[in-house]
Design an enzyme around this catalytic site. Sequence first.
Site, PDB file in Angstrom:
ATOM      1  N   GLU A 107       0.762  -1.057  -0.072  1.00  0.00           N
ATOM      2  CA  GLU A 107      -0.036  -0.171  -0.108  1.00  0.00           C
ATOM      3  C   GLU A 107       0.739   1.179  -0.045  1.00  0.00           C
ATOM      4  OE1 GLU A 107      -1.694   2.955   3.053  1.00  0.00           O
ATOM      5  OE2 GLU A 107      -2.290   0.745   3.852  1.00  0.00           O
ATOM      6  N   GLU A 180       9.898   2.351   2.319  1.00  0.00           N
ATOM      7  CA  GLU A 180       8.689   1.966   2.828  1.00  0.00           C
ATOM      8  C   GLU A 180       8.587   1.076   3.802  1.00  0.00           C
ATOM      9  OE1 GLU A 180       6.429   4.539   2.605  1.00  0.00           O
ATOM     10  OE2 GLU A 180       7.713   5.573   1.229  1.00  0.00           O
TER      11      GLU A 180
END
Length: 994
Positions: A107, A180
């Site tokens: 995501e 991330e």
Amino acid sequence: MWRCGGRRTLGGLLRLSSGCAHHGVRRWKSQPACERALQYEVGDKIHGFTINQVTPVPELFLTAVKLSHDSTGARYLHLAREDSNNLFSVQFRTTPMDSTGVPHVLEHTVLCGSQKYPCRDPFFKMLNRSLSTFMNAFTASDYTLYPFSTQNPKDFQNLLSVYLDATFFPCLRELDFWQEGWRLEHENPSDPQTPLIFKGVVFNEMKGAFTDNERIFSQHLQNRLLPDHTYSVISGGDPLCIPELTWEQLKQFHATHYHPSNARFFTYGNFQLEQHLKQIQEEALSKFQKIEPSTSVPAQKPWDKPRECQITCGPDSFATDPSKQTTVSVSFLLPDITDTFESFTLNLLSSLLVAGPNSPFYKALIESGLGTDFSPDVGYNGYTREAFFSVGLQGIAEKDIQMVRNLVDKTIDEVVEKGFEDDRIEALLHKIEIQMKHQSTSFGLTLTSYIASCWNHDGDPVELLKMGNQLTKFRQCLKENPKFLQEKVKQYFKNNQHRLTLSMKPDDKYYEKQTQMEAEKLKQKVKSLSLKDKEQIYQKGLELRTQQSKPQDASCLPALKVSDIEPTMPFTELDIALAAGEIPVQYCAQPTNGMVYFRAFSSLNTLPEELKPYVPLFCNVLTKLGCGILDYREQAQQIELKTGGMTVSPRVLPDESHLDTYEQGVLFSSLCLDRNLPDMMHLWSEIFNNPCFEEEEHFKVLVKMTAQELSNGIPDSGHLYASIRASRTLTPAGDLQETFGGMDQVRLMKRIAEMTDIKPVLRKLPRIKKHLLNCDNMRCSVNATPQQMPHAEKEVEKFLRNVGRSKKERKPVRPHVIEKPAHNGCGGNTHVNGSQIVRKLITDPTFKPCQMKTHFLLPFPVNYVGECVRTVPYTDPDHARDPNSIETLQSFGKAVDWAKAGKFTQQDIDEAKLSVFSTVDAPVAPSDKGMDHFLYGLSDEVKQAHREQLFAVSHDKLTAVSNKYLGIGRSTHGLAILGPENAKIAKDPSWIIR
């Protein structure tokens, strides 16, 4: 953003409130958007899609159009509604089988650049290139959702293009995965002699998430109750498992899960469906062929006997009793959420069991005195394929676990035998009627969230929305079988073997053990590295740092122009009349769909200073202790039967033109169906004239619940607490804000909850009442339809005539009071008719702002940092928004240097304006129109003038403002950190450590 099931759901009910459609009539009249949708026919082919169903849903003022994509099988639901705040979302069923957090990392990583938009962070760059009213992404246990909303058609197409490219064609670069997800990197990336440590956005986010004991409990509850498939793992990622995820696994997960055949598209609002379909087909779906995704979740195999489980968590430094920090709950597996009527019934049944002081579990558990509040996830939880019901207590002694279990069993037996009072069922159905009529500004987002779980498992989202049918069927079942609900309790609770008792107790060494396990994991990883691997890690760390600091070219991204912003804002007509002699009442006629919204604001100017800290507690309990002839249970019943809620909250309202001037008071708010207005106003009369402050035992219960909720809220609201504390010494209002809503209030409630004799605090409430619950310094407002106004005026007049006045004139405690009329007709506001609202503001001519640095020591390994700067009030021409703990404060400083040096372009300024206007022009619900005038004295003319100042902001003005207010010594700063011990701060005498 990771979503872990629910939190304290209290039965949840349906959490549906209608959107902001403009329909003032009660009987449904089809609107243009709905009429267009009703013209589609089943079988129609539009841009590669086929229409499968067209269904009017009159109770929600919308028409549902269900479609499927011919070549990929992608599903599509369009909800046509006369609402300008249009929403898009795309949802993928993501069912991980390990706790590496692959859906959560994905995501984040898909939002780091795509084929068409290869710049870094296009998602966040769009925040400044758009007028979006909402942009985000969510990872749930079994799906990932990407929603946005906007009122601008061009903006909708821009954002849709970015979202489609990000989700279906992301770059998924290795460096983005490292940034991330997780990576090994030197503590100082520039120095290969410093130790290697774990870093990564998701890795750190999940470390932070599991400092929250409620989340720890919720996560374990789901993992243990549904252990057979995807619900047995942590979709957001376990910090100890995240370092097992590889870049290859991430790319493979995207290929199998982020495919149109595994996608559900949703649009809502009054924009044309055809345009959406055309763009989605051309920019994404035309490039795919159908696959068979193997992402479905099998049914959980039911147990043949109940299970028990014990877990540990970190200690709570704000616990009211250190020896009572155990949490226990009993949870039951319920049927598949795709059975919409059974889910509807069990949702209602759950509310009857746990919501409010008249519910059986409130009486049995909360009022037992064993604990402080319900356990996390209490009530019905419909976020997983099979729902579950959970009930228990937190803040208990470990020895009382069995007693809580016995009380749960005993309560279930009593409900099976006695059932529920008719009035309680009616109150619940009344609440659903209000939820369907009350209009929110983010209805599209509410709807996409509401249907997400059911649709994710191939349930029918349209059936879920047809609540009128479900209500009718529910009433019919009750009529045909008076024991309908008792039989459900017997079936799903008493005779259910799939039942989990989960208990959680604190371990003083919990965080130490977590740190040790992380260190062990790190040691294993580092041990397996060759010299070549270590050199690569060092080089990659430098490469990542270079990339992060490199200016990004965002020119590939679509953007609105400043000229796309409406130059003028819509003005709201207001009427102000004096009631009961001299009390101003603001009337705002709006299409409220048969609802009436009443508010009253009462000044705190005469309240003695020593009582101020107790005002939030007074507000919290005022509507919960009984009034007139009603005890607290009867009062709660009447509030549920006759209103949509009655709330009381302390307010500190800044003046729009002077930083050192503010208004202090309490806001009373309520809403009701128009037929119940006399009953609602009668309840307010009784609360004002005859509140009950004698219920000592129930007061104790409310105090403990409040203290527990404040303590539980720190991990979620740490930044807010840090900001409130940082601003405390910058303005006179800051200190009061801290008293009412900061860490001072959290600590005060902890102290009160620890008292063995609570009578001294209870005795303060009637003293506060004398200063507050009268008409002396009050103003009121009503939002309703034009047809309801005459009736509303009569009822408000009657209420105000009933409310008492002080027998003797009370003088303000602070001598410096400024009487200030709100901007009205004679001052140039042509949209406010009638009398004036005069606000009595407090000022302190002797106030001197000063810098204060505060460090609140908390036992978890996360820092919440706040820095505030004293600048200017709203109407000042300079009022503009400028775009690891100590390091974070240093980052703030670098941003200030950048602003002072004027190192920004016209493009930066235009993007900042778009960002500011997306907030300024956020939609306002009919219930809230006119509130800026009522509370802050801000007229539409003043807001329009401010709007024009925003348009006029230039490079020179921004540089001047930055130098004037943000430079060292230019303006007073306040700093605050909530977090663990810090060696640098401990050695710095300028910090106050609490």
